[in-house]
Design a protein around this motif. Sequence first.
Motif, short mmCIF file in Angstrom:
data_model
loop_
_atom_site.label_atom_id
_atom_site.label_comp_id
_atom_site.label_asym_id
_atom_site.label_seq_id
_atom_site.Cartn_x
_atom_site.Cartn_y
_atom_site.Cartn_z
N THR A 159 -5.24 5.07 -3.03
CA THR A 159 -5.83 6.33 -2.55
C THR A 159 -7.36 6.27 -2.56
O THR A 159 -8.04 7.30 -2.49
N PHE A 160 -7.93 5.06 -2.65
CA PHE A 160 -9.38 4.86 -2.81
C PHE A 160 -10.20 5.67 -1.81
O PHE A 160 -11.11 6.42 -2.20
N LYS A 161 -9.89 5.57 -0.52
CA LYS A 161 -10.72 6.23 0.49
C LYS A 161 -10.72 7.75 0.29
O LYS A 161 -11.76 8.41 0.40
N ARG A 162 -9.58 8.27 -0.07
CA ARG A 162 -9.47 9.72 -0.29
C ARG A 162 -10.30 10.16 -1.49
O ARG A 162 -10.84 11.28 -1.52
N ASP A 163 -10.41 9.29 -2.49
CA ASP A 163 -11.10 9.63 -3.74
C ASP A 163 -12.56 9.19 -3.75
O ASP A 163 -13.23 9.30 -4.79
N SER A 167 0.82 -1.21 0.00
CA SER A 167 0.00 0.00 0.00
C SER A 167 0.85 1.27 0.00
O SER A 167 0.32 2.37 -0.10
N ASP A 168 2.16 1.12 0.08
CA ASP A 168 3.06 2.27 0.02
C ASP A 168 3.09 2.78 -1.42
O ASP A 168 3.39 2.02 -2.34
N PRO A 169 2.76 4.07 -1.66
CA PRO A 169 2.77 4.58 -3.04
C PRO A 169 4.10 4.41 -3.75
O PRO A 169 4.14 4.42 -4.98
N SER A 170 5.19 4.24 -3.00
CA SER A 170 6.50 4.06 -3.65
C SER A 170 6.80 2.59 -3.96
O SER A 170 7.84 2.29 -4.57
N PHE A 171 5.90 1.68 -3.57
CA PHE A 171 6.11 0.26 -3.87
C PHE A 171 6.16 0.07 -5.38
O PHE A 171 5.34 0.60 -6.12
N ALA A 172 7.13 -0.70 -5.86
CA ALA A 172 7.31 -0.90 -7.30
C ALA A 172 7.38 -2.39 -7.63
O ALA A 172 8.16 -3.13 -7.03
N MET A 173 6.54 -2.80 -8.58
CA MET A 173 6.55 -4.19 -9.03
C MET A 173 7.87 -4.57 -9.69
O MET A 173 8.41 -5.64 -9.46
N GLN A 174 8.36 -3.66 -10.55
CA GLN A 174 9.61 -3.96 -11.27
C GLN A 174 10.78 -3.35 -10.51
O GLN A 174 11.45 -2.43 -10.96
N SER A 175 11.01 -3.91 -9.31
CA SER A 175 12.05 -3.37 -8.44
C SER A 175 12.97 -4.47 -7.95
O SER A 175 12.63 -5.66 -7.97
#
Length: 399
Positions: A175-179, A14-22
């Motif tokens: 960011t679902f809850k915020r949006d 859930s961290d916005p900086s999480f990256a699949m291709q990392s």
Amino acid sequence: MSTPTVEIPYLNISDPSFAMQSEELRNARAASWYARTNYGFAVLRYDEVSKLLKSPKLKQGSAQWPAHNGVHGGLFYDWWTKNLLVLEGEDHHRIRRLLNPAFSPRLIKDLVPRFQALANELIDAFIDQGECEFIRDFAEPYATRVLTILLGIPESEWPKIARLASTVGLALGVTFKRDLDKVEAAVAELYEYADELIKDRQANPGEDFVSRLVLASRDGDRLSDEELRNALVLLIFGGMDTTRNQLGLAMQSFIRNPGQWDLLAEHPELGAKAVEEVMRTNPTVTWVTREAVEDFTYQDLFIEKGTTVHLFTQSSGTDPLAFPNPDMDLLGEHAPHYGFGGGVHHCLGHFVARADMSEALPLLASRIADPHLTGGDEWLPDSGNTGPTRLPIGFTRRS
């Protein structure tokens, strides 16, 4: 439960900086076939994803996504928990059976010349400039106008459809809850739009997709107006949002693999293979979610009933244990990817997505050379459904 022989990795998805291709994810996959996350477990390797996608001990887990984000009611919640994406058992089987004839490969095939003309029209508008904002100038109008063609509605409606589908897409991000307020308003507008469309086709049926849905009947059974509306909202959201994202990711992939872009330009018959390779290595749907329906042990992992299990499609599609040369290769032979999910929840609209992208990508490659990023690109979070929201590129005109 047996004692693990390795320390099990943890991924904060859930961290916005999480990256699949990392490197973090590649290291986790090398160390273990699964990882712990803040939403249950993540399955990282191809063989385990393949088997668990088909396991009767897991059901579609996306139904719990609103609750995971503290959303337990409202318009989006009501639509989300009743649509085909999350239904199970006989409810799922019945609605899928009634929807299936509308997704006729023959209908899609007849529309291919219109897809080609649309792609060329959009390319014509920016080809002389040597640059474009790829999402605004191609991916979004192409994906959305293909959808209007399929639905039999005026192509001039595409900006409204794109705006609403993009807004609903925010519900799948971290960011679902915020949006939520924006998402709810978009669902309300789409409900109204779908209801009007259904009433019109009930009175004036044609040859389009919506008419086929309205007229669909199996063994005396047919979809209720509410079921039709839910299905149409899902199609509008999924058909635009995911295809736009996937086209943006395709351009990113080919910028990273210029030799493959030139190969596609020389061999447009590889268009279908290009779609498969992009979706294997760089899919917009980076994971599919399942939930355990009973306690069970898989390999060394005890999975308790109710546990969320994310099956990582991007990670599994580039797993070196299954793909010794995992990079994009239009001439290679690879095992099937899971960019369209799998099992009973395999994406019903895959024919549409495959058809429109397999026409667009070779036409783009045949007309623009050396595509490259020019800076200022912006991206959705790299979790759930991802892709660029802005992708400025430069290029030269292919002679």
